[in-house]
Design a protein around this motif. Structure first.
Motif, short mmCIF file in Angstrom:
data_model
loop_
_atom_site.label_atom_id
_atom_site.label_comp_id
_atom_site.label_asym_id
_atom_site.label_seq_id
_atom_site.Cartn_x
_atom_site.Cartn_y
_atom_site.Cartn_z
N ASP A 153 -103.16 83.89 10.88
CA ASP A 153 -103.64 85.26 10.78
C ASP A 153 -102.52 86.20 10.32
OD1 ASP A 153 -106.13 84.46 11.58
OD2 ASP A 153 -105.91 85.10 13.66
N TYR A 154 -101.33 85.98 10.84
CA TYR A 154 -100.20 86.81 10.42
C TYR A 154 -99.93 86.65 8.92
CZ TYR A 154 -95.54 88.90 10.18
OH TYR A 154 -94.47 89.69 9.84
N ASP A 155 -99.92 85.41 8.44
CA ASP A 155 -99.68 85.17 7.02
C ASP A 155 -100.77 85.82 6.15
OD1 ASP A 155 -97.39 83.75 7.61
OD2 ASP A 155 -98.35 81.78 7.46
N ARG A 156 -102.01 85.77 6.62
CA ARG A 156 -103.11 86.38 5.87
C ARG A 156 -102.93 87.90 5.78
NH1 ARG A 156 -107.32 88.88 7.75
NH2 ARG A 156 -106.99 88.04 9.86
N VAL A 157 -102.62 88.52 6.91
CA VAL A 157 -102.41 89.97 6.93
C VAL A 157 -101.22 90.34 6.05
CG1 VAL A 157 -101.74 91.91 8.40
CG2 VAL A 157 -103.50 90.30 9.17
N LEU A 158 -100.17 89.55 6.12
CA LEU A 158 -98.98 89.83 5.31
C LEU A 158 -99.31 89.79 3.82
CD1 LEU A 158 -95.89 90.28 5.24
CD2 LEU A 158 -95.63 87.78 5.25
N ARG A 159 -100.08 88.79 3.40
CA ARG A 159 -100.46 88.71 1.98
C ARG A 159 -101.28 89.94 1.57
NH1 ARG A 159 -101.40 83.25 3.38
NH2 ARG A 159 -103.65 83.67 3.59
N GLN A 160 -102.23 90.32 2.39
CA GLN A 160 -103.05 91.48 2.07
C GLN A 160 -102.20 92.75 2.02
OE1 GLN A 160 -106.17 91.51 1.24
NE2 GLN A 160 -107.01 89.57 1.94
N ARG A 161 -101.29 92.88 2.94
CA ARG A 161 -100.44 94.08 2.98
C ARG A 161 -99.52 94.13 1.76
NH1 ARG A 161 -95.61 96.16 5.15
NH2 ARG A 161 -95.92 98.21 6.13
N ASN A 162 -98.95 93.00 1.39
CA ASN A 162 -98.08 92.97 0.21
C ASN A 162 -98.85 93.31 -1.06
OD1 ASN A 162 -95.68 92.40 1.54
ND2 ASN A 162 -95.90 90.18 1.32
N THR A 163 -100.08 92.82 -1.15
CA THR A 163 -100.91 93.16 -2.32
C THR A 163 -101.11 94.66 -2.41
OG1 THR A 163 -102.05 91.03 -2.23
CG2 THR A 163 -103.16 92.82 -3.41
N LEU A 164 -101.37 95.30 -1.28
CA LEU A 164 -101.56 96.75 -1.27
C LEU A 164 -100.27 97.48 -1.62
CD1 LEU A 164 -103.47 99.10 -0.74
CD2 LEU A 164 -102.89 98.94 1.71
N LEU A 165 -99.14 97.00 -1.09
CA LEU A 165 -97.86 97.66 -1.37
C LEU A 165 -97.50 97.58 -2.85
CD1 LEU A 165 -95.74 96.51 1.71
CD2 LEU A 165 -96.45 98.86 1.19
#
Length: 370
Positions: A153-165
């Motif tokens: 779950d952490y890795d998934r959130v991190l990927r989504q957050r990086n895409t937004l950044l």
């Protein structure tokens, strides 16, 4: 705990193999490239759902095949459990437990536990932080399998957050509000990971120091410390640590928006390995680096034993990398484990304490030696 039977279909260079195993020491001897490491890699995969050699599953499927299957009959406290894993590149892997499908492969985690020594372990000392993070996180999951879901779950959130950044330059106010939501998720999951990591380091440190004293002829003391990208307080609860992560995200928000990447969180942390007063990386000799790496694995083994289940020990081509003294000391430490699986290209590399049942591996064929 031990593996009583290993079955492979289209795994690596094996079209099919049925391998009976037993408690004690089993040695696989064969020239490099003939498949001995593939056997113990499969055992490790049953325990961790990953390979110690490659980051992705595609190389595990035999050339020309569409999938591979790994089955292991695991005996724990006298009870048998059959784990079956179907590996299909490009699609979700599937798992069965005692011939019944499970909804997610990670549900079989914890049934088999392994500690694997391999030549790649030198990267624990000399390599990048991601190698040390993986070592620590795999130990966390072995102790508490539910943390596998937290990591994913952490890795998934991190990927989504990086895409937004990465699109922050064109971000609308709505998109930035979305970033706040991702921050909350990242902080919560990051706090849970940090709490588990810090608790594990706390109990692992004395075990590493003890193991290093056994395998190394020097008098230097080895230390393991945690370096976080987040300024941590004295607290250790997941909730409080989540607050630390959230505060760090707020503090570095503008820098993250400018650079388009997440700069704080467990994915940026590292294990600091020290030998005496100096960091092991860059200062330790080749032999000392190997001793530190061995101490980490032996400490992981001791920790898992203390948690109530002796793991299977796998020594993959390790003895060829060690001098005579370290070979002998390592062998003496592990010889009495319930199950030890050893691979070696040269039979004489295996110390006398570990000369158990022997299999000869050649061209994808495995035969028991008389």
């Amino acid at each position: 705990m031990y593996v009583a039977h290993l079955s492979l279909t289209d795994f690596r260079n094996y079209s099919a193999v049925e391998l009976p195993l037993e408690p004690g020491v089993t040695v696989f001897v064969g020239q490099n490239g003939h498949g001995k490491t593939n056997l113990v890699e499969a055992v490790g995969y049953l325990a961790t759902l990953g390979s110690h050699r490659v980051p992705h599953d595609a190389p595990l499927v035999r050339s020309g095949a569409s999938r591979s299957v790994v089955r292991g009959d695991v005996v724990r406290h006298g009870r048998h459990a059959l784990i079956e894993l179907e590996i299909t590149p490009g699609r979700a892997n599937r798992a069965r437990l005692n011939r019944s499908p499970v909804s997610r492969p990670r549900e079989v985690l914890g049934i088999l536990r392994t500690v694997l020594f391999a030549p790649e372990d030198l990267a624990l000392v000399k390599g990048d932080p991601d190698t040390r993070r993986r070592f620590l996180d795999e130990l966390l999951v072995a102790r508490a399998p539910r943390l596998s879901g937290v990591r994913q779950d952490y890795d998934r959130v991190l990927r989504q957050r990086n895409t937004l950044l990465k699109t922050a330059g064109q971000a609308s106010s709505g998109a930035l509000r979305t970033l706040d939501a991702w921050n909350e998720h990242l902080a919560r999951l990051g706090g849970e990971l940090l709490a588990a990591r810090l608790a594990t380091i706390d109990v692992l440190q004395p075990l590493v120091a003890k193991a290093y004293a056994h395998v190394s002829p020097t008098q230097e003391e080895v230390r393991v410390d945690y370096r976080s990208s987040v300024e941590l307080g004295d607290h250790t609860t997941a909730e409080a640590l989540a607050g630390d992560v959230a505060a760090a995200l707020t503090e570095r928000r503008e820098e993250e928006l400018r650079r388009g990447v997440s700069l704080v969180g467990p994915h940026r942390d590292d294990l600091l390995l020290s030998l005496g007063e100096f960091p092991a990386k860059g200062y330790a000799s080749h032999g000392e680096s190997w001793s530190v790496a061995l101490a980490l694995r032996l400490a992981a083994y001791d920790l898992l034993c203390s948690d109530g289940g002796e793991p299977v020990l796998i020594l993959d081509d390790v003895f060829a990398e060690l001098d005579t003294g370290r070979r002998s000391r390592l062998a003496a430490l592990v010889a009495d484990a319930e199950q030890v699986l050893v691979t070696a290209a040269v039979p004489d590399d295996v110390p006398d304490q570990l000369r158990g049942v022997r299999y000869v591996v050649a061209d994808g064929e495995v035969e028991r030696a008389e």
